[in-house]
Each structure stands twice: as structure tokens, then as C-alpha cells.
Design an enzyme around this catalytic site. Structure first.
Site, PDB file in Angstrom:
ATOM      1  N   GLU A  41      52.292  75.562 -13.238  1.00  0.00           N
ATOM      2  CA  GLU A  41      51.535  75.640 -11.991  1.00  0.00           C
ATOM      3  C   GLU A  41      52.496  75.557 -10.791  1.00  0.00           C
ATOM      4  O   GLU A  41      53.408  74.734 -10.757  1.00  0.00           O
ATOM      5  CB  GLU A  41      50.538  74.482 -11.943  1.00  0.00           C
ATOM      6  CG  GLU A  41      49.716  74.370 -10.670  1.00  0.00           C
ATOM      7  CD  GLU A  41      48.779  73.174 -10.687  1.00  0.00           C
ATOM      8  OE1 GLU A  41      47.861  73.126  -9.860  1.00  0.00           O
ATOM      9  OE2 GLU A  41      48.973  72.270 -11.544  1.00  0.00           O
ATOM     10  N   LYS A 116      42.801  79.007  -9.176  1.00  0.00           N
ATOM     11  CA  LYS A 116      42.398  77.740  -9.784  1.00  0.00           C
ATOM     12  C   LYS A 116      40.966  77.420  -9.374  1.00  0.00           C
ATOM     13  O   LYS A 116      40.608  77.494  -8.186  1.00  0.00           O
ATOM     14  CB  LYS A 116      43.351  76.626  -9.330  1.00  0.00           C
ATOM     15  CG  LYS A 116      43.141  75.281 -10.012  1.00  0.00           C
ATOM     16  CD  LYS A 116      44.255  74.305  -9.620  1.00  0.00           C
ATOM     17  CE  LYS A 116      44.167  72.975 -10.337  1.00  0.00           C
ATOM     18  NZ  LYS A 116      45.287  72.078  -9.981  1.00  0.00           N
ATOM     19  N   CYS A 152      45.830  73.939 -14.786  1.00  0.00           N
ATOM     20  CA  CYS A 152      45.818  72.471 -14.829  1.00  0.00           C
ATOM     21  C   CYS A 152      44.421  71.872 -14.918  1.00  0.00           C
ATOM     22  O   CYS A 152      43.830  71.837 -15.980  1.00  0.00           O
ATOM     23  CB  CYS A 152      46.592  71.908 -13.641  1.00  0.00           C
ATOM     24  SG  CYS A 152      47.216  70.226 -13.937  1.00  0.00           S
TER      25      CYS A 152
END
Length: 568
Positions: A41, A116, A152
Site C-alpha cells: 500500500e 481503497k 489493507c
């Protein structure tokens, strides 16, 4: 198809340097026969960039670097790179101006951008400050393999594993509904004790639940107070570990996706740590090493008191930077015991570091003389005791300034919690190495260090801990036994237990109330402390956001305010 996992250690803001790390990993991936390369990330800028993201030139530099990186990568390799992407509609629709993104680079171009979806805003995370969440599942097809992309936190919302949902959507479930062949997750997940094993168990649950093979790539290294452990891994659709990268070190590993079986095949499994003490040791060594080097320090200095805390910090620094780059300073006062000096010198010899002795008796007399008239008619007390600590802090800062060394402070978490430390004295420093390590764990790590050969002199481990600021002083003159104190602190700080619950667990109500009040009163000290390396799930750092000026009634005499049920 062979997939490479690049476990990288980026430096925040060093976009050109991070690009070179990605390019080097890409060359290694091609040599290994990989078709797809995964990076962590925000691998382009390092995580967490924090308020650098508010600087338009920083975001622009990332965009320019991403385009050039796409052109420079081997054309036969597809690469997923962590970056940020402007939210071009934010000025019309509202919302944040950026997306936390993953870019798919292939054949010299940026082929796709993924956003994300779940943005954490707890503990050390504050992503809602900068990013707008993505609204759609992320996926692409490469060589007839349908790959789902998550970033994540997107993994951390399996309601069956947690027993609840923290967000409205579960990106893993959405990708499973789409029928993807493989899910990849690009992370920058900070370390805490036991977290590598916890991640594996969490992803095993999701892999089995959705019958999905998964690849997890994590950042490694240390950025400020956060340590990233790496331990990237891959799971097949039955939740079995097929591949694991090293812990606390950069690595590049590959795993094969079998197109016929639509699953991952067994690859290399790097070993995990054998104990929590070894795990914490490796984390702290990496934390000191990266903090020093990324802040452009090559040498460190610390005070050696002959106690266990400074002994452990010296050992960590030596392992991180080499014995030739560590200076230990002994500063005995008239109250220092003979063994404090001899134990510190024995430690220095065991570690092979340079030591020097600077007695502070005359400096103490100078302070006494200067303050004599003002302090006349008062009793010797904490103010006079703390002068010794502040003299030592002044000397250490002088050495650090003179020679360009990084000063390491040596206070542990138990002391920081209750304020058993001196502002502008032993709290001085550029990095608090063990500020998140309770005293009882300090002893356990030292004992682990001594498992084969004596690193920490045995007398340091067996004598009663003492600040030695007055004759015959020991820590337990002011504090409960550390086994008692650390259990109360664990329950209060980490487990959020009330005073009543802590008392019900068997602790003295008077001690419980006193400890809780000490924690509250010490907040102003913690706010002025140097950054401390985080190794627990509740550290006194980025994720600790307590007010200083507070009189919350439950803090004061909380036990008396809350009835306690009688144990059966």
C-alpha cells in the site's frame, strides 16, 4: 502464472528512491519468471505520509513518477503499485480530494486504478482525514485469471470472524460474488505483538469462508513510531499457507497460481519467530535502525545507569547500528551505588561499545548553591532529586549536539504510564526505544537475550530497580511491584477495564485508584516525550489521544464511585 511479492521498505516522501526499489524488485521478479508483481500500500510514497498528502506538489510528484515508472518497468511484467489518485469530482460532489489507490502498470502504461474502500480512523490511522472511499469492487483480468484487488483495511471487516461489522460493506464478499479466481491485498499494516499470527488466522477464516485463494503483501520497515513487520503470505482456497516472506526484513518471494486447479501452489515458507520476546526484539532493532538511518543519523548516544532499561536499549542499539556506532555515558552521582558503575561498565564490555564516565557531583553542588537562597527553609524532595536527572539529560543532549548523535531515551512503558520519569531529564531524546515495553517484558527480553551467552550482566537482572536519586532508594518506594503495576496498566489501558473490574480481578482498591490517578496526571509528560516505538495495540504515541486538562470524574477515585459485585 507466477506471482511475485515485493516486501519493500520505503522511505516516506522519497519518491525517487522508492521508485528505484520497485524497479529493482521488478527486475528480480522477471528473473524469477513472474508475470505479476505486487507491492505494498502506498509503495510509491511510503506509509503513512500523513499531512504530506495536503501538499499539492507532493501529489503531483507521485503522479509524474507513476507515469515514468510505467514506462521504465519491464514490458512483460504487470505491476500493482500503491499510490494516490485525485478525486476530480470532489469540488462538485464534496468529499475528500484524494483516493488511496492501487495502479495496475503494464506495457508502459497505467492500465487501471483501484480505490481503497474501507478507510480506518482508529488507533494510529486517520485516513478519513485525507481520502474518499472507493464505492465499487476492484478487479482485473490478466492472462485469463480474474484477480480481485483489496487494500489493507478492506480485509478487516469479516463479520463472521469479528462477530460484528465495523463498516457497511465487506469488499471480500463482494469480490467472491463476482467470482474472482484470486484476491490480492496490498497492505501497510503496523506491527504489534502477535499481529503477524493474528493476520494469518483472520485471512485463513476468509479464505475458507469464501473458498478464495489470497495473497497478502505487507510493507516492512519503520516510519517514525510505527514498525511494519512484513510477513507477507499467500493462502490457498482451503486456508492453508502456501508462501510466507521473512519478518522484519525486505524480501521478494514468488508463488504459482495453477490455472487448471484455479488455486495457489506451495512455495517457500520463511520461519516465524519462536517466541514473543524474539519477535519484539526484532521489531525494536528494526525500529531503531530505520529511525536512525531515515533521519540521517549514523551514531547514537545513551545514558547507562547500570539498570535493566538502559541495558536493553544499549543492546538493541548495538544490534541495530553496530557496536562502533553506540556511545554509553555513565553519570554517577554521590547517591549512585558502586554496582551501578561496575554493572554499566560490564554491559559495555559485553556489547563491545565505547563508554565514558562523567561524574555529576560537582554539578549538583553548583545547582544547590544557585538555588540555596530560594529553597531555604524547605525540605529536600522531588525537586532536588530531579535536578540529578536533568543534569544528566543536559549532558547527554550536549554530547548529541556536539557530535551529531541521536540521543536514545531509555524509559519503559510502566514508567511512562504513571509519570515515573523526569521532564527534561531522563525523558530527553530523539527516540524512546522501549516506551511501549512494560517493565516486566523488559526483563523477559533480557532473559531471552541471555539464553545462550551473557549479554546483560546477571546482577542487572537480579538487583532491585532504582532511580538512585536519594540514598537507598528503590522503585517500589514509589510504585507497586512491577508485576502488580503492569497487570493493572494492561487492564486499564489496553482492556479498558473499570477500576471496579480491576479490583474484582484481585487488586487492592487503594493501589488501583492511585495508579489510575497517576496515569491521568502524567498526560502532560507523555505529550512532551520523544516518539516511542510502538509494539503493542495501545501505545502512548500517534494513536493515544487523551486530553491533558481533564477532570473526568470516573478517573478520580473510580473504584469508590462504582459498586463491585462480591466474588463467589
Amino acid at each position: 502464472m507466477k506471482i511475485a511479492i515485493a516486501q519493500l521498505n520505503p522511505t516516506i516522501g522519497d519518491i525517487p528512491g522508492n521508485v528505484q526499489k520497485i524497479l529493482a524488485a521488478a527486475q528480480d521478479a522477471v528473473q524469477s519468471g513472474a508475470r505479476l508483481l505486487l507491492t505494498p500500500e502506498l509503495s510509491l510514497c511510503g506509509y503513512p505520509p500523513r499531512d504530506l498528502l495536503l501538499n499539492p506538489s507532493f501529489v503531483s510528484a507521485m503522479s509524474t513518477a507513476l507515469q515514468q515508472l510505467a514506462r521504465d518497468l519491464p514490458p512483460e511484467l504487470a505491476v500493482l503499485v500503491g499510490t494516490v489518485e485525485p478525486n476530480t469530482k470532489s469540488h462538485i460532489t464534496g468529499g475528500k480530494s484524494l483516493f488511496n489507490s492501487i495502479a495496475l502498470l503494464e506495457s508502459g502504461k497505467v492500465k487501471q486504478i483501484f480505490y481503497k474502500r474501507l478507510l480506518p480512523t482508529y488507533d494510529v490511522f486517520d485516513e478519513d482525514r485525507y481520502f474518499e472511499p472507493g464505492l465499487q469492487p476492484n478487479h482485473f483480468t490478466l492472462d485469463d485469471i480474474h484477480i480481485g484487488v483489496t487494500i489493507c483495511e478492506d480485509l478487516w471487516n469479516d463479520e463472521e470472524f469479528w462477530g460484528k461489522r465495523s463498516y457497511a460493506v465487506n469488499p471480500i464478499a463482494d469480490l467472491a460474488i463476482l467470482g474472482v479466481d484470486l484476491i490480492v491485498n496490498l497492505s501497510a499494516s503496523p506491527y504489534s505483538v502477535g499481529k503477524p499470527q493474528f493476520r494469518e488466522s483472520m485471512l485463513k477464516h476468509s479464505a475458507v469462508r469464501f473458498q478464495q485463494p489470497m495473497i497478502y503483501v505487507n510493507q516492512v520497515g519503520s516510519n517514525d513510531d510505527l514498525i511494519f513487520d512484513g510477513y507477507s503470505f499467500a493462502l490457498n482456497g482451503q486456508g492453508e499457507i502456501m508462501c510466507r516472506a521473512r519478518g522484519f526484513a525486505t524480501d521478494l518471494v514468488t508463488v504459482e497460481f495453477n490455472k487448471r486447479q484455479r488455486d495457489l501452489e506451495l512455495s517457500s515458507l520463511k520461519p516465524e519467530c519462536e517466541s514473543e520476546e524474539e519477535e519484539v526484539w526484532q521489531a525494536l532493532v528494526l525500529g531503531v535502525q530505520d529511525y536512525a538511518l531515515k533521519c540521517r543519523f549514523s551514531k547514537v548516544v545513551l545514558g547507562l545507569s547500570g539498570g535493566v532499561d538502559s541495558a536493553l536499549v544499549a543492546a538493541i542499539a548495538t544490534a541495530a547500528l553496530g557496536k562502533e556506532n553506540v556511545l554509553g555515558v555513565l553519570m554517577p552521582s554521590p547517591y549512585s551505588s558502586e554496582h551501578s558503575v561496575s554493572d554499566a561498565l560490564a554491559l559495555g564490555k559485553n556489547l563491545g561499545i565505547e563508554t565514558t564516565i562523567l561524574p555529576i557531583g560537582e554539578l549538583m553542588q553548583g545547582f544547590d548553591h544557585s538555588l540555596a537562597d530560594l529553597f531555604a527553609g524547605t525540605e529536600f524532595g522531588i525537586a532536588e532529586e530531579n535536578i540529578q536527572s536533568r543534569i544528566r539529560g543536559n549532558l547527554l543532549m550536549a554530547i548529541a549536539n556536539k557530535f551529531g548523535y541521536l540521543l536514545l531515551s531509555t524509559g519503559n512503558k510502566s514508567e511512562m504510564a504513571v509519570g515515573y520519569c523526569t521532564l527534561y531529564g531522563d525523558m530527553n531524546g530523539g527516540l524512546a526505544v522501549i516506551a511501549d515495553v512494560p517493565k516486566t517484558r523488559v526483563y523477559k527480553i533480557c532473559q531471552w537475550l541471555n539464553r545462550n551467552d551473557e549479554v546483560i550482566p546477571q546482577n542487572i537482572l537480579t538487583k532491585a530497580p532504582s532511580a538512585e536519586l536519594k540514598p537507598g532508594q528503590v522503585d517500589q518506594d514509589s510504585l507497586p511491584a512491577y508485576e502488580v503495576l503492569d497487570d493493572i496498566l494492561q487492564r486499564f489501558i489496553h482492556d479498558h477495564e473499570s477500576a471496579a473490574q480491576i479490583v474484582e480481578a484481585g487488586h487492592d482498591p487503594i493501589i488501583v485508584d492511585r495508579v489510575i490517578q497517576m496515569v491521568a496526571r502524567a498526560e502532560f509528560k507523555r505529550r512532551q516525550a520523544p516518539p516511542g516505538l510502538k509494539i503493542t495495540d495501545r501505545a502512548f504515541g500517534t494513536g493515544w489521544r487523551m486530553p491533558i486538562a481533564s477532570s473526568w470524574v470516573a478517573i478520580k477515585n473510580a473504584y469508590q464511585a462504582i459498586p463491585v459485585s462480591t466474588p463467589s
